[in-house]
Enzyme design. Structure first.
Site, PDB file in Angstrom:
ATOM      1  N   VAL A 433       2.427  -7.006 -19.034  1.00 44.70           N
ATOM      2  CA  VAL A 433       2.722  -6.646 -20.619  1.00 44.70           C
ATOM      3  C   VAL A 433       1.733  -7.414 -21.310  1.00 44.70           C
ATOM      4  CG1 VAL A 433       5.160  -6.454 -19.996  1.00 44.70           C
ATOM      5  CG2 VAL A 433       4.598  -8.556 -20.381  1.00 44.70           C
ATOM      6  N   GLU A 434       2.089  -7.180 -22.812  1.00 44.37           N
ATOM      7  CA  GLU A 434       1.129  -7.645 -23.805  1.00 44.37           C
ATOM      8  C   GLU A 434      -0.409  -7.718 -23.630  1.00 44.37           C
ATOM      9  OE1 GLU A 434       2.149 -11.459 -25.344  1.00 44.37           O
ATOM     10  OE2 GLU A 434       4.194 -11.022 -26.143  1.00 44.37           O
ATOM     11  N   GLY A 435      -0.842  -6.462 -23.047  1.00 42.54           N
ATOM     12  CA  GLY A 435      -2.222  -6.100 -22.602  1.00 42.54           C
ATOM     13  C   GLY A 435      -2.347  -6.657 -21.252  1.00 42.54           C
TER      14      GLY A 435
END
Length: 748
Positions: A433-435
């Protein structure tokens, strides 16, 4: 014409071709945030006196009291296995989170929140995550990238007055919808579309957007009462070519006509809430756009500016928690568990893993805390935050993997007594997640760092874009001097700038020397490959990794200086050596893969004088492991966020280690008698304090045992013999019975 102008005129055309074109989304990402110590590493001139300006991490009296009371009480309510089996937090935990404003940590007190700093916020998340990741995720999402952060930075006064008090006290529970089925890592290409319209809404003619969207992987969506939504805005009344307004962020209350929400995803079967959001012809008034109509089309910039800080807090805190838990569990179990007449922690194969885990934890937590100090000082280090996201989540996964190897069969049997199984299953979530880490390594750390952190590239790009020959010439002259200086320092040694702690002066010189080699290598790669380097992701990932290892090594110097903990000096030295060795190894791989003639000659020249950067020797690793085994205070310093849960294997282990510490060296003699007699009572009677000895032996036995369960029903293909008792009639197991778990409960 000046000399600089002549150089600029000569270079303008080839540089215009070589420099990659920047789109608006790339520009927004590059311009987000600030540059800190990572910029000095990229320049090849780290100033170790500048490290100390970040200062130590500080907690206010309110923040410390919250950690000591509310967070400790929350952790004492959490049973990891029970929550995992129920697939949700217990109602009393949801209520406690709301009543104590865990969802409002970043919201100022003036709006009813806690108003905590970045370090306090990260510490709360880390402490919760050491006992239950699902609860930590539930707490971190409202305080991370989402409505509260966006409202604080960009919201209108009316939006702030309405939403922030309600978010702070839990009346509103937010989620944020960005990811779409066809736009994951390439989030800027979301196909979700909103068209400007006028509609009758709440009794009056209202201007807004009619939005169609399809979002997935949205944490807290199934229980959210307000949805932050990112979509591409369009105005079809404008001339052709001017209709696309850009990514826009809005807040939509739940329920709202046309929006479908409430179904769940099950990320690795975790208990935290996550699910899809769908919308068809959803009307979003302009007043619901974060910041109002003036901020239409500014959503991508908003998100990048928030990520510049947010990526350095929540997920790194989860990674650190995984490392701390894995080290504590593995080291503790290795003291209790015996094979071949010895605690397994004394076997070199296990001792070496424990030592490596401790050195990696020292480095990664140093970088996390150093960056938190920079954030609390007002910086927003976008490149450093990307480094932390990758390095700490990967380190957390490695630590859990090592821990599972050490636990052996104990680690793979699910149940209340399991020590790391749930963390092992959930580790890929933080990676993703988040990149996703693959994307962040390959494109962001070096891709963004090469422009933001390099002392001259941004000036050169600006000069080319402005077609300013004189400015380009001046930037190129300065760049040339930069390359010559780093070439000299690479060949003949880099000077030590600033004053590191005397005990780490040698390690600081290694960092300075490797930093010069890295800076020169980055310039060579960009000069030889130009815009092609952006597409050669294996090379750019290596360049980003070297910068990351240098950043972690430098943070170790800072940590040792501000901690004033001489007992941790061996761990600081080992941590720096591991990072520098990794940086040197990656540089060698990079030169071996440069697609240019003479790469071996260039590599041999640049990398000379690093042959002595050998990894830690076995004797050093074993010395660290001995400190971990014999000095509980060191483990406590390395694992400061470890918390005590309500029940489960971790609490059992804590209890056994506490009793073992009271017995001291007598445990070895006890275990010897136990092996001979196979009787806990008889072994305990041989001790000076039989009651304490029996309590320890029983606690240790509880740690060693694993859970077993009666079959849920008849086993397919198996016919039970006549007279054989059914599972419900079988006598109880000789081992402690399975702990009961609550039935699944509603979120609110």
């Amino acid at each position: 014409m000046s000399f600089a102008s002549m150089i600029g005129r000569w270079a303008m055309q080839p540089f215009s071709r070589a420099l990659p074109p920047l789109g608006d989304t790339e520009r927004a990402a590059l311009e987000a945030g600030t540059v800190g110590f990572e910029g000095q590493l990229f320049a090849g001139r780290p100033d170790f006196s500048a490290l100390g300006t970040a200062g130590p991490n500080r907690l206010s009296a309110r923040e410390q009291a919250f950690l000591d009371h509310e967070v400790r009480a929350l952790c004492g309510m959490l049973d990891d296995h029970a929550i995992d089996q129920a697939h949700d937090l217990p109602p009393e935990v949801w209520r406690y989170l709301r009543e104590n404003r865990f969802f409002g940590m970043i919201i100022p007190e003036s709006f009813g929140g806690l108003g905590f700093g970045h370090f306090a916020h990260a510490t709360v998340v880390a402490r919760i995550a050491t006992v239950n990741v699902a609860t930590a995720v539930t707490v971190m999402v409202p305080n991370s990238l989402g409505p509260a952060e966006l409202l604080l930075r960009y919201g209108t006064d009316a939006q702030k007055q309405h939403y922030l008090p309600r978010l702070a006290d839990g009346r509103e529970l937010p989620c944020f919808g960005l990811t779409s089925p066809y736009a994951g890592s390439d989030a800027a290409s979301i196909p979700d579309r909103g068209v400007v319209v006028e509609r009758e809404f709440e009794g009056r003619r209202t201007r807004g957007f009619l939005v169609d969207f399809d979002k997935r992987y949205i944490t807290l969506a199934p229980v959210a009462t307000v949805v932050g939504l990112a979509f591409h805005a369009y105005d079809d009344s404008r001339p052709e070519g001017e209709r696309e307004l850009g990514i826009t962020c809005a807040l939509i209350p739940v329920p709202h006509e046309g929006m479908g929400i409430g179904r769940r995803h099950r990320p690795m079967d975790s208990a935290f809430m996550n699910g899809p959001i769908h919308g068809h012809q959803v009307f979003v008034p302009m007043d619901w756009v974060i910041g109002g109509e003036a901020q239409v089309g500014q959503g991508w910039r908003m998100l990048m500016e928030c990520l510049a800080a947010g990526r350095a807090i929540s997920l790194p805190a989860l990674g650190s928690a995984m490392q701390q838990t894995a080290l504590y569990v593995s080291n503790g179990y290795a003291q209790i568990r015996e094979q071949f007449g010895l605690p397994i922690g004394k076997f070199h194969a296990i001792a070496g893993l424990l030592a490596q885990m401790s050195a990696e934890l020292y480095a990664s937590d140093a970088a996390r805390r150093f960056t938190a100090a920079a954030l609390d000082a007002g910086e927003r280090p976008s490149v450093a935050s990307a480094i932390l996201k990758v390095q700490l989540t990967e380190a957390g996964r490695r630590a859990v993997n090592h821990g599972m190897d050490i636990l052996g069969g104990k680690g793979i049997i699910a149940g209340p007594s399991n020590l790391l199984g749930i963390a092992y299953r959930q580790a890929p979530i933080a990676i993703t997640v988040e990149g996703a880490n693959i994307l962040t390594r390959a494109l962001i750390v070096f891709g963004q760092g090469a422009v933001r952190c390099h002392p001259h590239v941004l000036d050169e790009m600006a000069a080319v874009q402005a077609h300013d020959e004189a400015a380009l010439g001046r930037a190129l002259i300065a760049h040339g001097g930069h390359v010559i200086r780093n070439l000299w320092h690479s060949l003949f040694g880099a000077p030590l700038v600033g004053e590191p702690p005397e005990a780490l002066a040698r390690e600081a010189r290694l960092i300075a020397h490797m930093s010069a080699k890295y800076a020169l290598t980055a310039d060579l790669a960009m000069g030889l490959l130009g815009g092609k380097l952006k597409r050669m992701e294996l090379l750019s990932a290596r360049l980003g990794d070297v910068l990351a290892h240098l950043y972690l090594a430098s943070a170790c110097v800072w940590r040792y200086q501000v901690d004033a903990a001489p007992a941790l000096l061996p761990f600081a030295q080992a941590a720096i050596r591991l990072q520098i060795d990794a940086a040197g190894r990656i540089l060698r791989e990079l030169y071996a893969n440069l697609p240019t003639g003479g790469r071996r000659v260039i590599g041999a020249l640049v990398l000379r004088r690093i042959a002595h950067l050998a990894p830690l020797r076995d004797v050093q690793l074993l010395a660290l492991a001995e400190l971990l085994r014999t000095q509980p205070d060191i483990v406590a310093r390395l694992c400061p966020d470890l918390s005590e849960p309500a029940a489960g294997g971790l609490r059992d282990l804590m209890h056994a280690l506490e009793l073992g510490a009271r017995l001291g060296d007598e445990t070895a003699a006890l275990n010897k008698v136990l092996r001979r007699t196979n009787s806990l009572d008889e072994a305990a009677r041989s001790a000076a304090d039989p009651a304490l000895a029996l309590a320890y032996l029983q606690a240790a036995d509880k740690v060693i045992q694993v859970d077993d369960f009666a079959p849920a029903g008849p086993v397919a293909g198996f016919s039970r013999a006549a007279g054989m008792p059914s599972p419900s009639m079988q006598p109880p197991s000789a081992h402690p019975p399975e702990r009961t778990t609550p039935r699944p409960v509603p979120a609110v």
